[in-house]
Design an enzyme around this catalytic site. Structure first.
Site, PDB file in Angstrom:
ATOM      1  CD  GLN A  74       4.257  -7.441   3.838  1.00 37.93           C
ATOM      2  OE1 GLN A  74       4.903  -8.218   4.519  1.00 37.93           O
ATOM      3  NE2 GLN A  74       3.024  -7.133   4.145  1.00 37.93           N
TER       4      GLN A  74
ATOM      5  N   GLY B  93      -2.599  -7.922   2.303  1.00 34.54           N
ATOM      6  CA  GLY B  93      -4.031  -8.040   2.059  1.00 34.54           C
ATOM      7  C   GLY B  93      -4.299  -8.857   0.824  1.00 34.54           C
ATOM      8  CG  HIS B  94      -5.161 -12.610   0.703  1.00 37.58           C
ATOM      9  ND1 HIS B  94      -4.071 -12.781   1.515  1.00 37.58           N
ATOM     10  CD2 HIS B  94      -6.158 -13.300   1.254  1.00 37.58           C
ATOM     11  CE1 HIS B  94      -4.418 -13.549   2.532  1.00 37.58           C
ATOM     12  NE2 HIS B  94      -5.681 -13.887   2.388  1.00 37.58           N
TER      13      HIS B  94
ATOM     14  CG  ASP C  93       0.798  -5.097  -3.804  1.00 33.06           C
ATOM     15  OD1 ASP C  93       0.162  -5.577  -2.867  1.00 33.06           O
ATOM     16  OD2 ASP C  93       1.348  -3.982  -3.770  1.00 33.06           O
TER      17      ASP C  93
ATOM     18  CE  LYS D  27       3.007 -12.148  -1.612  1.00 30.58           C
ATOM     19  NZ  LYS D  27       3.111 -10.838  -2.255  1.00 30.58           N
TER      20      LYS D  27
HETATM   21  P1  IMP Z   1       4.833  -1.160   6.433  1.00 29.21           P
HETATM   22  O1  IMP Z   1       4.965  -2.617   6.132  1.00 29.21           O
HETATM   23  O2  IMP Z   1       3.417  -0.721   6.693  1.00 29.21           O
HETATM   24  O3  IMP Z   1       5.786  -0.706   7.497  1.00 29.21           O
HETATM   25  O4  IMP Z   1       5.260  -0.365   5.105  1.00 29.21           O
HETATM   26  C1  IMP Z   1       6.608  -0.366   4.629  1.00 29.21           C
HETATM   27  C2  IMP Z   1       6.643  -0.401   3.107  1.00 29.21           C
HETATM   28  O5  IMP Z   1       6.166  -1.668   2.647  1.00 29.21           O
HETATM   29  C3  IMP Z   1       5.755   0.649   2.420  1.00 29.21           C
HETATM   30  O6  IMP Z   1       6.386   1.060   1.230  1.00 29.21           O
HETATM   31  C4  IMP Z   1       4.490  -0.111   2.098  1.00 29.21           C
HETATM   32  O7  IMP Z   1       3.795   0.456   1.002  1.00 29.21           O
HETATM   33  C5  IMP Z   1       5.078  -1.468   1.739  1.00 29.21           C
HETATM   34  N1  IMP Z   1       4.134  -2.579   1.933  1.00 29.21           N
HETATM   35  C6  IMP Z   1       3.785  -3.158   3.097  1.00 29.21           C
HETATM   36  N2  IMP Z   1       2.922  -4.161   2.891  1.00 29.21           N
HETATM   37  C7  IMP Z   1       2.745  -4.241   1.571  1.00 29.21           C
HETATM   38  C8  IMP Z   1       1.991  -5.129   0.720  1.00 29.21           C
HETATM   39  O8  IMP Z   1       1.306  -6.063   1.177  1.00 29.21           O
HETATM   40  N3  IMP Z   1       2.084  -4.874  -0.612  1.00 29.21           N
HETATM   41  C9  IMP Z   1       2.852  -3.897  -1.141  1.00 29.21           C
HETATM   42  N4  IMP Z   1       3.565  -3.055  -0.394  1.00 29.21           N
HETATM   43  C10 IMP Z   1       3.524  -3.225   0.942  1.00 29.21           C
END
Ligand code: IMP
Length: 447
Positions: free
Chosen positions: A223, A40-41, A13, A16
């Site tokens: 991420q 997500g964007h 977040d 990017k």
């Molecule tokens: P997962 O990717 O859904 O397995 O989540 C694992 C961890 O990564 C969690 O703490 C989520 O909140 C974090 N996370 C996954 N995708 C994002 C993102 O796009 N932005 C911020 N945190 C993310």
């Protein structure tokens, strides 16, 4: 020609989306290399705001090829919904290519992700619940379904019969959930396959061809560094490799083909989900950053945890990604503050350390050592050059660049494209230099 990787330098977040959008203008190909619909964007088209999770924002440029690489995991239902949204807006998606060897998120992945989080109780990761971890787990266990499997109806039937029966044991016995009907899932996914078929190719070959033709390629990380499976705050991480190295594995491109790595970082820090966060601000200041920065997740709507800039993490991200320069976003969010703190080192069990610890338990015991800088307390949202910035804001930028030993090439001061200061050309300007032969750091922020 330049092949550039853009990565998140914190916990995701970082903004990017805006930076890749800026750079996409000079890119011929934009490639996503890891993650899935957990990312997500938000994009604004013809006054309409909508959210994309898998399709790179480069799709808005009709002459830019958009590639979803083999290191990603694809939820076809959500991908098709994104294609439909774009079609409604008359935005062509003919230039979207999907890797044959990317893995596919199935209904059981989502169910298992959510059920296992619940089962973990106080040990939960705080995942997005989108089935990301279980999809990558099946990839490693070698029972995953790949996009090319979807394209072969007979093979898919055979493979899914077995896999769904296997997963049903887990759903029923471990999580007390109703079993899935293999026939129903197979028909549903065969339908998705037909819709995606025109986009499915050997993307590694396409990228290789683009490299040979000296086209500009932008590799877009999702991420961030601290969420990396190998280099992040394990176990509070995602299941892929958002770091720059992930771009090669996740697309099938050799490291010698990469010209530059640009890191994106906020002027403060945020984190969604569980896990240690040394500079987290509880109370009024944290709320202020959250409100001013509109810190709510695009995918889950969750409120992001907010805190001061952490230069220990920043330095770590520079090292792990081999970062050449940095884009610093949301500087304007700090505009109102009387003073600003920057974490310059940690105190761990009574000792000072300037390095990010590899153990999460140790990381949880880190206490930030702060340097306090004066705030500027004027709006920076209309500044377009470094000279227009208040001196304190400029000092803040210089301080961060020096601490992290990386040039800041872009400063972002708001969501719109023009609210940006280009300090250096991020692609062709000076790269991060190692120390001068006399041991002094290289120039970091030209001003
Ligand atoms: P997962 O990717 O859904 O397995 O989540 C694992 C961890 O990564 C969690 O703490 C989520 O909140 C974090 N996370 C996954 N995708 C994002 C993102 O796009 N932005 C911020 N945190 C993310």
């Amino acid at each position: 020609m330049a092949n550039v990787i853009v990565i998140g330098a914190q916990w995701g977040d970082e903004g990017k989306g805006k930076i890749t959008d800026l750079l996409s203008r000079s890119a011929d190909v934009v490639v996503r290399y890891q993650g899935g619909v957990n990312a997500g964007h938000t994009i604004v088209v013809k006054g309409q705001t909508f959210k994309l999770h898998l399709i790179p924002s480069g799709i808005l440029y009709p002459n830019t090829d958009c590639i979803i690489g083999c290191g990603t995991v694809i939820d076809p239902q959500i991908l098709i919904a994104e294609l439909d949204q774009l079609k409604e807006l008359n935005i062509s998606t003919d230039h979207l290519l999907i890797s044959e060897t990317a893995h596919v998120t199935m209904p059981y992945h989502r169910l298992i992700d959510q059920a296992s989080e619940e089962r973990r109780g106080s040990h939960k990761i705080g995942t997005t619940g989108r089935g990301i971890g279980p999809t990558y787990a099946d990839k490693s266990e070698r029972i995953g379904i790949r996009v090319l499997d979807l394209m072969d109806p007979d093979g898919l039937r055979e493979q899914l019969e077995w896999t769904i029966n296997y997963k049903n044991v887990i759903l029923e016995k471990l999580y007390n959930l109703p079993p899935l009907d293999p026939g129903e899932v197979i028909e549903q996914y065969l339908g998705y396959a037909e819709r995606l078929r025109p986009h499915v190719v050997d993307t590694s070959l396409k990228i290789s061809d683009a490299i040979v033709r000296r086209r500009n390629i932008l590799f877009e990380g999702a991420q961030g560094t601290l969420l990396d499976l190998d280099h992040g705050t394990y176990p509070y991480v995602t299941s892929s490799n958002p770091v720059a190295g992930g771009a090669c594995v996740g697309t099938g491109v050799g490291p010698t083909m990469i010209d530059r790595v640009i890191g994106v970082s906020k002027a403060y820090t945020t984190r969604v989900g569980e896990g240690p966060f040394p500079t987290e601000l509880h109370g009024e200041l944290g709320e202020l950053l959250c409100d001013r920065g509109a810190e709510f997740g695009t995918t889950t709507g969750r409120k992001r945890r907010c805190g001061w800039f952490d230069a220990v993490i920043g330095r770590y991200a520079v090292r792990i990604n081999g970062m050449d320069c940095m884009a610093l976003t949301k500087l304007d969010v700090l505009d109102e503050l009387e003073s600003i703190q920057v974490c310059v080192a940690y105190e761990i069990d009574g000792d000072r350390s300037e390095h990010f610890p590899t153990s999460s338990r140790k990381f949880a015991r880190c206490r930030p050592i702060y340097k306090t800088l004066p705030g500027w307390q004027v709006s920076t949202t209309d500044c377009r050059t470094l000279e227009e910035l208040p001196q304190q804001a400029l000092d803040y930028l210089k301080f961060l660049a020096e601490l992290m030993e990386v040039p800041i090439a872009i400063v972002s001061l708001g969501a719109s494209r023009d609210q940006t200061i280009i300090v250096e050309d991020p692609i062709h300007g000076p790269k991060r230099a190692l120390l001068h032969p006399d041991g002094t750091p290289a120039t970091l922020l030209s001003a």
